[in-house]
Structure formats: structure tokens, C-alpha cells
Design an enzyme around this catalytic site. Structure first.
Site, mmCIF file in Angstrom:
data_model
loop_
_atom_site.group_PDB
_atom_site.id
_atom_site.type_symbol
_atom_site.label_atom_id
_atom_site.label_comp_id
_atom_site.label_asym_id
_atom_site.label_seq_id
_atom_site.Cartn_x
_atom_site.Cartn_y
_atom_site.Cartn_z
ATOM 1 N N ILE A 19 42.001 39.014 57.624
ATOM 2 C CA ILE A 19 41.982 39.214 56.157
ATOM 3 C C ILE A 19 40.700 38.620 55.578
ATOM 4 C CG2 ILE A 19 43.297 38.949 54.010
ATOM 5 C CD1 ILE A 19 45.820 38.538 55.772
ATOM 6 N N ASP A 53 33.637 29.273 59.971
ATOM 7 C CA ASP A 53 34.673 29.679 60.925
ATOM 8 C C ASP A 53 34.370 28.999 62.259
ATOM 9 O OD1 ASP A 53 36.605 32.548 60.924
ATOM 10 O OD2 ASP A 53 36.302 31.433 62.794
ATOM 11 N N SER A 108 48.433 31.231 62.136
ATOM 12 C CA SER A 108 49.301 32.011 61.237
ATOM 13 C C SER A 108 50.404 32.802 61.934
ATOM 14 C CB SER A 108 48.436 32.962 60.404
ATOM 15 O OG SER A 108 47.821 33.886 61.252
ATOM 16 N N TYR A 121 55.150 27.378 60.226
ATOM 17 C CA TYR A 121 53.990 28.027 59.594
ATOM 18 C C TYR A 121 54.185 28.072 58.075
ATOM 19 C CZ TYR A 121 51.053 31.790 57.872
ATOM 20 O OH TYR A 121 50.168 32.532 57.117
ATOM 21 N N HIS A 145 51.421 41.404 66.364
ATOM 22 C CA HIS A 145 51.830 42.114 65.141
ATOM 23 C C HIS A 145 52.254 43.543 65.443
ATOM 24 C CE1 HIS A 145 49.381 38.774 63.646
ATOM 25 N NE2 HIS A 145 50.232 38.770 62.648
ATOM 26 N N LEU A 146 53.241 43.990 64.686
ATOM 27 C CA LEU A 146 53.888 45.263 65.001
ATOM 28 C C LEU A 146 52.930 46.461 64.981
ATOM 29 C CD1 LEU A 146 56.527 46.739 65.608
ATOM 30 C CD2 LEU A 146 56.797 47.082 63.144
ATOM 31 N N PHE A 203 62.472 44.140 68.335
ATOM 32 C CA PHE A 203 63.236 42.885 68.373
ATOM 33 C C PHE A 203 64.535 43.008 67.563
ATOM 34 C CE2 PHE A 203 58.821 40.814 68.837
ATOM 35 C CZ PHE A 203 58.873 40.904 70.222
ATOM 36 N N ARG A 210 64.126 38.375 67.526
ATOM 37 C CA ARG A 210 63.130 37.313 67.664
ATOM 38 C C ARG A 210 63.536 36.159 66.742
ATOM 39 N NH1 ARG A 210 56.926 38.780 66.282
ATOM 40 N NH2 ARG A 210 57.799 38.828 64.184
HETATM 41 N N1 UFG Z 1 58.370 43.390 65.830
HETATM 42 C C1 UFG Z 1 58.991 44.025 66.872
HETATM 43 N N2 UFG Z 1 58.347 44.068 68.077
HETATM 44 C C2 UFG Z 1 57.115 43.502 68.282
HETATM 45 C C3 UFG Z 1 56.486 42.851 67.188
HETATM 46 C C4 UFG Z 1 57.152 42.809 65.975
HETATM 47 O O1 UFG Z 1 60.099 44.529 66.741
HETATM 48 O O2 UFG Z 1 56.595 43.556 69.415
HETATM 49 C C5 UFG Z 1 59.037 43.335 64.523
HETATM 50 C C6 UFG Z 1 59.355 41.915 64.080
HETATM 51 O O3 UFG Z 1 60.586 41.497 64.615
HETATM 52 C C7 UFG Z 1 59.361 42.061 62.561
HETATM 53 C C8 UFG Z 1 58.346 43.176 62.294
HETATM 54 O O4 UFG Z 1 58.179 43.853 63.537
HETATM 55 O O5 UFG Z 1 60.620 42.504 62.143
HETATM 56 C C9 UFG Z 1 57.007 42.663 61.849
HETATM 57 O O6 UFG Z 1 56.585 41.652 62.760
HETATM 58 P P1 UFG Z 1 55.097 41.073 62.787
HETATM 59 O O7 UFG Z 1 55.024 40.148 63.965
HETATM 60 O O8 UFG Z 1 54.106 42.171 62.699
HETATM 61 O O9 UFG Z 1 54.998 40.274 61.405
HETATM 62 P P2 UFG Z 1 55.922 39.121 60.798
HETATM 63 O O10 UFG Z 1 56.802 39.772 59.761
HETATM 64 O O11 UFG Z 1 56.618 38.338 61.853
HETATM 65 O O12 UFG Z 1 54.871 38.133 60.140
HETATM 66 C C10 UFG Z 1 53.769 38.591 59.369
HETATM 67 C C11 UFG Z 1 52.605 37.632 59.547
HETATM 68 C C12 UFG Z 1 52.994 36.262 59.020
HETATM 69 C C13 UFG Z 1 53.491 36.366 57.607
HETATM 70 C C14 UFG Z 1 54.583 37.406 57.481
HETATM 71 C C15 UFG Z 1 54.921 37.606 56.036
HETATM 72 O O13 UFG Z 1 52.252 37.531 60.927
HETATM 73 O O14 UFG Z 1 51.849 35.415 59.067
HETATM 74 O O15 UFG Z 1 54.155 38.655 58.024
HETATM 75 O O16 UFG Z 1 55.907 38.584 55.869
HETATM 76 F F1 UFG Z 1 54.016 35.169 57.235
#
Ligand code: UFG
Length: 329
Positions: free
Chosen positions: A12, A31, A77, A141, A189-190, A208, A282
């Protein structure tokens, strides 16, 4: 306006730096390149490699420099990692902010923008999530960002600083010309993971959990485009320049999409099949996060341009298909 951007080589951060440079701001990126990429830093920005945990190093490397404002992205993060390694978050994230704010005080810099997070709200019992929603951080976090917000409120209360805290929901997408995009050294990240399956770089994705109380059983998130987030920082910066009032804003598109909807959208946009399996939930994942961003829309006139999942994923796809291995450096 001369702006210091910590974490400006990160996802970002680099998008915000690029937009700031386009608009003619004088930008310095600080950085440590542990998570960021030197190739992501706009060529018009000055780059200082330094670690915010090294208090003396910051003072040395930024000696005799004057800034009008600081935007603080640099942080660990990952929600999941923070549960495993809490001190990396409530220790390092907080210490970095303490060192930075201390340096700002000594150098009479009093305008500050914080990258904060929707994780402040844990598993909220009310959707959409506005700024008055109760804060119960969902992970170390989120806790680290809340501690920093509390520090800012304290400093703001004694007129030492004027700040804006921007609480992002799920950032996604890439710059409009696809010159920079999302590239985490370890991807969790998804959207990038699903795109990596479409690119043939991964066999499949694990969803998950599909037993949540949501329309299709998978978690719902509010995906917000990284360029819209960048624009919000610029609006906040201009507002801080004109006003002496501190505030917090939630930043999301206001739309919720399930994990399965993300998989379907990637298949549609890329024309490639995406294999998935359903695994366990997860730890720490809330079933649904959707923002209300009415406050920033009303007060700063923020209008997200990427207002649906298709636009966001198309933008991410442009970057990933042209840069399947991410940044070179
Ligand atoms: N997911 C899966 N499989 C994967 C990865 C993610 O099913 O391999 C799901 C997660 O369970 C979640 C969704 O996809 O339901 C999004 O997951 P991300 O890991 O992409 O993102 P998060 O929602 O966990 O977290 C992100 C940022 C954080 C921030 C948050 C705010 O990484 O820093 O959004 O909503 F705090």
C-alpha cells in the site's frame, strides 16, 4: 509539501508514494526492505534504507531533514502470523511507532497518518462497521495498531500531534498502468493466491472453512482497491494541512464478497480454472467484515473508483499476468 513515507517500498505504501509523486509532493521513502521491494519505489522519491527499530539509525539517516508530515505504513501486518509471534507485533510494531513519533517530536514534525486496520474490530456484532463500532482487536496485529492509535490519541490530546488513522479493510489490486502491484515475499492473501493458481504457479487454493453463517458458508470480506486507499491518504494529508483536528476513518468499498465469489470472479476474469479444496477454518478469521466508509466520504469527499470485485480483480490480474514472478528486486 515534503512527506516522509515509512514502508514506502511495501504494497500500500508504494502505491501511495507513486500517487504522491504524480501529484508533485516531495517524497522520501524510509524502508528496511525486509518486506518491501526497491523496484516498487517510485523513481521520483528519495529512498533512505533504515530500520525503524534502530532509533539511533533513524536520527542519523534523517539528520537535518525537514518534513511537513509523516505517513506510517511500515509494520508487520499478517493476522495469522501475529497469533504465532505476538511480540513481533505488540513488540516491534509498537516500538517502531514509538521511535518514529519520538523522532518526530524532536524534529517538530506534528502531522501524522497511520495505516490502521479493520482487525481492530475483531468479530464485530454489527455490520457495516463504522467508526463507532466497539474496538476489540481480533489478533496481536490488531492490538498493536490499537495501542498505536491510543498513543496518538494521547499525543493529540496534549496538542503534540495532529493525526489521521486510516483503518483499511482488505486491500487488493494494482496501479492503473500495472507498473506496480501486490508482491509479498510469502503470500498469504486470498486474491494473489487465487491468481497464482490461475497462472499455474500453484496447484490449488485451500478455502479456510465453508461452514460459516454466510450465504455460501465461506468468509465475507470487503475488498478495497489499493489506489482508492492511496487517494484516501492524499485527501487525509491535504485535510491535515488545512485543519488542526485529528480523526479516524474506516476504509472499505462497502461491499462484501465471499471467498467462493473471489474464486469465481478470478475464473471469469482470467478464463482459467481454479482448483480448490475446502480445509479447516483459520484461527481468528471473523465470518464477515464490511465497512461503512460514510464518514470519510462525507468529510473528505473520498469516492472509491474501483467499486466492485470485478474491477479490483481485473486490476490485480493485469499486474500478475505481466509480472508472474513479482518484482525483480
Ligand atoms: N482465505 C482462504 N484461503 C487462503 C487465504 C485466505 O480461504 O489461502 C480466506 C481467509 O480465511 C479470509 C479471506 O480469505 O476469509 C481473506 O483472507 P486474507 O488472508 O486475504 O485477508 P485477511 O482478511 O485475513 O486480512 C487482511 C489483511 C489484514 C487486515 C484485514 C482487514 O491481511 O492486515 O485484511 O480486514 F487486517
Amino acid at each position: 509539501m515534503k512527506v516522509l513515507v515509512t514502508g514506502g517500498a511495501g504494497y500500500i505504501g508504494s502505491h501511495t508514494v507513486k500517487k504522491l509523486c504524480e501529484l508533485g509532493f516531495d517524497v522520501t521513502v524510509l524502508d528496511n526492505l525486509c518486506l518491501g521491494h526497491v523496484d516498487a519505489i517510485d523513481k521520483n522519491a528519495t529512498f533512505v534504507q533504515a530500520d525503524l527499530l534502530d532509533k539511533n539509525g533513524i536520527h542519523r539517516k534523517l539528520a537535518n531533514q525537514k518534513f511537513d508530515a509523516v505517513i506510517h505504513f511500515a509494520a508487520n501486518s499478517l493476522v495469522g502470523e501475529s497469533v504465532e509471534k505476538p511480540m513481533k507485533y505488540i513488540g516491534d510494531n509498537v516500538q517502531m511507532a514509538v521511535n518514529l513519533l519520538g523522532w518526530m517530536q524532536e524534529n517538530n514534525i506534528n502531522k501524522f497518518i497511520l495505516s490502521s486496520t479493520a482487525n481492530l474490530f475483531g468479530k464485530p456484532n454489527k455490520i457495516p462497521i463504522d467508526e463507532d463500532t466497539e474496538i476489540i482487536p481480533g489478533s496481536p496485529y490488531g492490538e498493536s495498531k490499537y495501542i498505536i492509535e491510543r498513543m496518538l490519541a494521547c499525543l493529540g490530546g496534549s496538542n503534540k500531534i495532529t493525526y489521521t488513522s486510516l483503518r483499511y479493510f482488505n486491500a487488493a489490486g494494482a496501479y492503473k498502468d500495472a507498473s506496480i502491484g501486490e508482491d509479498h515475499k510469502i503470500e498469504t492473501h486470498l486474491i494473489p493466491l487465487v491468481i497464482q493458481v490461475a497462472l499455474g504457479k500453484r496447484d490449488k487454493i485451500t478455502i479456510f472453512g465453508d461452514d460459516y453463517e454466510t450465504k455460501d458458508g465461506t468468509c465475507i470480506r470487503d475488498y478495497v482497491h489499493v489506489s482508492d486507499l492511496a487517494t484516501a491518504h492524499i485527501l487525509a494529508l491535504k485535510h491535515l494541512g488545512d485543519n488542526n483536528s485529528s480523526t479516524v476513518y474506516n476504509l472499505g468499498s462497502g461491499n462484501g464478497y465471499s471467498v467462493k465469489e473471489v474464486v469465481d470472479a478470478v475464473q471469469k476474469i482470467t478464463g482459467k480454472a481454479v482448483k480448490y479444496e475446502v480445509g479447516n477454518r483459520r484461527a481468528g478469521d471473523p465470518p464477515m467484515l464490511i465497512a461503512s466508509s460514510n464518514k470519510i466520504k462525507k468529510e473528505l469527499g473520498w469516492v472509491p473508483k474501483y467499486d466492485n470485485l470485478e474491477k479490483i480483480i481485473s486490476s490485480a490480474w493485469e499486474w500478475h499476468k505481466n509480472n508472474p514472478n513479482g518484482f525483480r528486486h
